[in-house]
Design a protein around this motif. Structure first.
Motif, mmCIF file in Angstrom:
data_model
loop_
_atom_site.group_PDB
_atom_site.id
_atom_site.type_symbol
_atom_site.label_atom_id
_atom_site.label_comp_id
_atom_site.label_asym_id
_atom_site.label_seq_id
_atom_site.Cartn_x
_atom_site.Cartn_y
_atom_site.Cartn_z
ATOM 1 N N ILE A 53 0.845 -1.211 0.000
ATOM 2 C CA ILE A 53 0.000 0.000 0.000
ATOM 3 C C ILE A 53 0.882 1.263 0.000
ATOM 4 C CG2 ILE A 53 -1.611 1.327 1.464
ATOM 5 C CD1 ILE A 53 -2.841 -1.524 2.150
ATOM 6 N N VAL A 54 1.966 1.212 0.777
ATOM 7 C CA VAL A 54 2.891 2.354 0.819
ATOM 8 C C VAL A 54 3.508 2.552 -0.568
ATOM 9 C CG1 VAL A 54 5.083 3.177 1.812
ATOM 10 C CG2 VAL A 54 3.370 2.112 3.288
ATOM 11 N N GLU A 55 3.870 1.448 -1.207
ATOM 12 C CA GLU A 55 4.471 1.517 -2.555
ATOM 13 C C GLU A 55 3.477 2.126 -3.552
ATOM 14 O OE1 GLU A 55 6.623 -1.476 -5.761
ATOM 15 O OE2 GLU A 55 5.707 -2.340 -3.978
ATOM 16 N N LEU A 56 2.212 1.699 -3.455
ATOM 17 C CA LEU A 56 1.179 2.238 -4.358
ATOM 18 C C LEU A 56 0.985 3.737 -4.117
ATOM 19 C CD1 LEU A 56 -1.370 -0.713 -4.053
ATOM 20 C CD2 LEU A 56 -0.431 0.119 -6.223
ATOM 21 N N ALA A 57 1.005 4.135 -2.838
ATOM 22 C CA ALA A 57 0.832 5.556 -2.498
ATOM 23 C C ALA A 57 1.992 6.365 -3.072
ATOM 24 C CB ALA A 57 0.736 5.728 -0.989
ATOM 25 N N GLU A 58 3.203 5.817 -2.951
ATOM 26 C CA GLU A 58 4.381 6.528 -3.486
ATOM 27 C C GLU A 58 4.325 6.635 -5.007
ATOM 28 O OE1 GLU A 58 7.574 4.382 -1.701
ATOM 29 O OE2 GLU A 58 7.396 5.482 0.207
ATOM 30 N N SER B 42 -5.311 0.446 10.358
ATOM 31 C CA SER B 42 -4.615 1.476 11.144
ATOM 32 C C SER B 42 -3.155 1.634 10.714
ATOM 33 C CB SER B 42 -4.745 1.221 12.645
ATOM 34 O OG SER B 42 -4.293 -0.062 12.928
ATOM 35 N N GLU B 43 -2.479 0.536 10.373
ATOM 36 C CA GLU B 43 -1.087 0.639 9.927
ATOM 37 C C GLU B 43 -0.982 1.362 8.578
ATOM 38 O OE1 GLU B 43 2.063 -0.147 11.290
ATOM 39 O OE2 GLU B 43 0.679 -0.003 12.978
ATOM 40 N N SER B 44 -1.927 1.064 7.681
ATOM 41 C CA SER B 44 -1.900 1.717 6.360
ATOM 42 C C SER B 44 -2.119 3.215 6.524
ATOM 43 C CB SER B 44 -2.992 1.157 5.449
ATOM 44 O OG SER B 44 -2.898 -0.220 5.378
ATOM 45 N N LYS B 45 -2.985 3.575 7.465
ATOM 46 C CA LYS B 45 -3.226 5.003 7.699
ATOM 47 C C LYS B 45 -1.973 5.669 8.255
ATOM 48 C CE LYS B 45 -6.063 7.450 7.253
ATOM 49 N NZ LYS B 45 -6.238 8.267 6.035
ATOM 50 N N LYS B 46 -1.292 4.958 9.150
ATOM 51 C CA LYS B 46 -0.085 5.540 9.760
ATOM 52 C C LYS B 46 1.025 5.720 8.731
ATOM 53 C CE LYS B 46 -0.462 3.573 14.243
ATOM 54 N NZ LYS B 46 -0.125 2.332 14.880
ATOM 55 N N ARG B 47 1.171 4.740 7.839
ATOM 56 C CA ARG B 47 2.344 4.737 6.951
ATOM 57 C C ARG B 47 2.124 5.326 5.566
ATOM 58 N NH1 ARG B 47 5.059 -0.726 6.803
ATOM 59 N NH2 ARG B 47 6.211 0.399 5.213
ATOM 60 N N SER B 48 0.868 5.603 5.209
ATOM 61 C CA SER B 48 0.664 6.236 3.892
ATOM 62 C C SER B 48 -0.134 7.517 4.132
ATOM 63 C CB SER B 48 -0.119 5.304 2.967
ATOM 64 O OG SER B 48 -1.464 5.243 3.379
ATOM 65 N N ASN B 49 -0.058 8.423 3.179
ATOM 66 C CA ASN B 49 -0.775 9.693 3.392
ATOM 67 C C ASN B 49 -1.992 9.782 2.478
ATOM 68 O OD1 ASN B 49 0.533 9.787 1.043
ATOM 69 N ND2 ASN B 49 1.564 11.763 1.367
ATOM 70 N N ILE B 50 -2.596 8.643 2.190
ATOM 71 C CA ILE B 50 -3.753 8.631 1.287
ATOM 72 C C ILE B 50 -4.956 8.014 1.998
ATOM 73 C CG2 ILE B 50 -2.445 8.528 -0.898
ATOM 74 C CD1 ILE B 50 -2.873 5.476 -0.826
ATOM 75 N N PRO B 51 -6.166 8.313 1.516
ATOM 76 C CA PRO B 51 -7.343 7.686 2.108
ATOM 77 C C PRO B 51 -7.327 6.167 1.951
ATOM 78 C CG PRO B 51 -7.981 9.603 0.821
ATOM 79 C CD PRO B 51 -6.520 9.363 0.547
ATOM 80 N N VAL B 52 -7.756 5.495 3.005
ATOM 81 C CA VAL B 52 -7.819 4.031 3.012
ATOM 82 C C VAL B 52 -9.283 3.619 3.122
ATOM 83 C CG1 VAL B 52 -7.232 1.975 4.381
ATOM 84 C CG2 VAL B 52 -5.514 3.759 4.007
ATOM 85 N N ILE B 53 -9.719 2.864 2.123
ATOM 86 C CA ILE B 53 -11.126 2.456 2.069
ATOM 87 C C ILE B 53 -11.207 0.965 2.403
ATOM 88 C CG2 ILE B 53 -13.167 2.295 0.560
ATOM 89 C CD1 ILE B 53 -11.834 4.608 -1.133
ATOM 90 N N GLN C 68 1.285 -5.561 -15.087
ATOM 91 C CA GLN C 68 2.391 -4.630 -15.352
ATOM 92 C C GLN C 68 3.209 -4.277 -14.113
ATOM 93 O OE1 GLN C 68 0.839 -1.067 -17.442
ATOM 94 N NE2 GLN C 68 -0.965 -2.254 -17.914
ATOM 95 N N GLY C 69 2.660 -4.533 -12.925
ATOM 96 C CA GLY C 69 3.332 -4.115 -11.694
ATOM 97 C C GLY C 69 2.913 -2.697 -11.310
ATOM 98 N N VAL C 70 3.460 -2.223 -10.183
ATOM 99 C CA VAL C 70 3.067 -0.900 -9.658
ATOM 100 C C VAL C 70 3.471 0.223 -10.628
ATOM 101 C CG1 VAL C 70 3.402 0.698 -7.702
ATOM 102 C CG2 VAL C 70 3.100 -1.734 -7.287
ATOM 103 N N VAL C 71 4.436 -0.064 -11.502
ATOM 104 C CA VAL C 71 4.861 0.936 -12.485
ATOM 105 C C VAL C 71 3.688 1.369 -13.384
ATOM 106 C CG1 VAL C 71 5.627 -0.705 -14.273
ATOM 107 C CG2 VAL C 71 6.772 1.503 -14.051
ATOM 108 N N ALA C 72 2.645 0.536 -13.455
ATOM 109 C CA ALA C 72 1.451 0.897 -14.241
ATOM 110 C C ALA C 72 0.885 2.242 -13.759
ATOM 111 C CB ALA C 72 0.378 -0.191 -14.116
#
Ligand SMILES: Cc1cc2nc3c(=O)[nH]c(=O)nc-3n(C[C@H](O)[C@H](O)[C@H](O)COP(=O)(O)O)c2cc1C
Length: 333
Positions: A34-39, A95-106, A274-278
């Motif tokens: 999730i952090v990788e996707l946010a980045e 809660s961990e995804s919220k702490k480590r990424s700065n995007i909304p988590v659904i 394609q991977g996260v590069v998509a």
């Protein structure tokens, strides 16, 4: 100096830095990914779905006074523990995804009944989720059941979740409704977003082994046409946000979805193929196209070619198909 392009959008009241959402899949089941996707630039993530059955198991188990006595077989206990643990792990993932990424988590829940599992919505809210997506997994396949039976189920689920939480609610739908447009309009009165469409396991037949197999997990870019049609038809007619899901594999599909009227798109298959590069490629491609066409933000193109905005609305319905054949015959002359 090249012009900055603003890709930010509003989606069911949430501020997203881009219109690309990582759809519910294994890619959204781990914090690191999730952090990788946010980045990479996704505007939000929809977590891998938790099943209604897992939640019910948790609720049932809390009623038991003596857990060990209640489980006659070790096997049952292990099954109990695993399921309960999964519910706890899901709240931790939020809660961990919220702490480590700065995007909304659904958060996402796979459900097929309006029952006690709906009280779980408050746990999801307390864990820090920004919204809930309901994957109401009911195929209208029972010939004994009426349209009203199936419709009511959706409304009961939304009402039940709303009674337990103040979070925005998205409903992810399939297209097997006789009155698709009318039903979507009605649903949009209660839901904060409609996600069109879900992708089911599709059966295939293995002719050698004479058994039912899977028709393949991933979408093709051509699956997007079906989505585009309904996004275009429904734009401007709903009281909710609209999310395009299915066959979005590149920047042009994201742009087309928004031009037809989607607020956001959701992607899953392209991440697998394609991977996260998509995500990075979609963002670069969108910026490039918008810059070339002299737009400074993605919001400027929303709904520009929806059914309501074009001079021949029938193009979203049957005319396009007939035109294809008339052109085809014509070209052979
Ligand atoms: C491997 C895989 C796992 C998925 N898991 C879920 C899930 O747990 N919950 C859900 O609502 N959708 C799930 N989906 C559906 C996707 O979220 C998405 O709606 C669908 O694949 C269409 O988008 P796409 O064409 O970009 O793949 C899954 C899809 C794939 C390919």
């Amino acid at each position: 100096m090249s012009q900055n392009i603003d890709l930010s959008v509003k989606y069911m009241g949430l501020d997203l830095k881009s219109p690309i959402i990582a759809s519910s899949s294994d890619f959204t089941s781990k914090v690191d990914s999730i952090v990788e996707l946010a980045e990479a630039g996704v505007g939000a993530v929809v977590l891998k779905s938790l099943f209604e059955e897992q939640i019910m198991y948790d609720i049932d188990s809390m009623r038991m006074n003596n857990m060990f006595d209640s489980y006659a077989y070790t096997e049952d206990y292990i099954s109990y523990y695993t399921k309960q643990h999964e519910v706890g792990k899901y709240l931790e993932l939020i809660s961990e995804s919220k702490k480590r990424s700065n995007i909304p988590v659904i958060a996402s829940i796979n459900c097929s009944t309006a029952s006690e599992w709906m009280s779980f919505a408050k746990n999801v809210e307390q864990a820090g989720a920004d919204a809930i997506e309901l994957n109401v997994f009911v195929l209208p396949s029972d010939p004994e059941k009426s349209v009203d039976y199936y419709r009511k189920l959706y409304f009961d689920v939304i009402d039940g979740v709303k009674q337990n939480s103040n979070l925005p609610i998205a409903v992810k739908l399939h297209y097997y409704f006789t009155d698709l447009a009318a039903f979507m309009v009605e649903l949009s009165e209660k839901a904060d977003s409609l996600v069109l469409f879900n992708r089911f396991f599709s059966p295939d037949i293995d002719l050698n082994k004479m058994k039912i197999t899977s028709g393949g997990s991933f979408s093709n870019p051509s699956d997007h046409f079906q989505v585009l049609r309904w996004i275009g038809i429904l734009n401007g007619k709903l009281n909710s946000s609209l999310s395009a899901s299915g066959g979005v594999h590149d920047a042009s599909a994201v742009l087309k979805s928004v031009i037809a009227g989607a607020d956001v798109v959701q992607i899953a298959s392209s991440l697998y193929t394609q991977g996260v590069v998509a995500v990075t490629q979609m963002i670069n491609g969108m910026e490039e196209w918008l810059r070339e066409k002299n737009y400074s933000s993605i919001r400027e193109i929303k709904g520009l070619l929806s059914q309501n905005s074009i001079s021949s609305p029938a193009l979203y319905e049957r005319a396009q198909f007939m035109k294809y054949f008339s052109d085809f015959n014509h070209s052979k002359d």
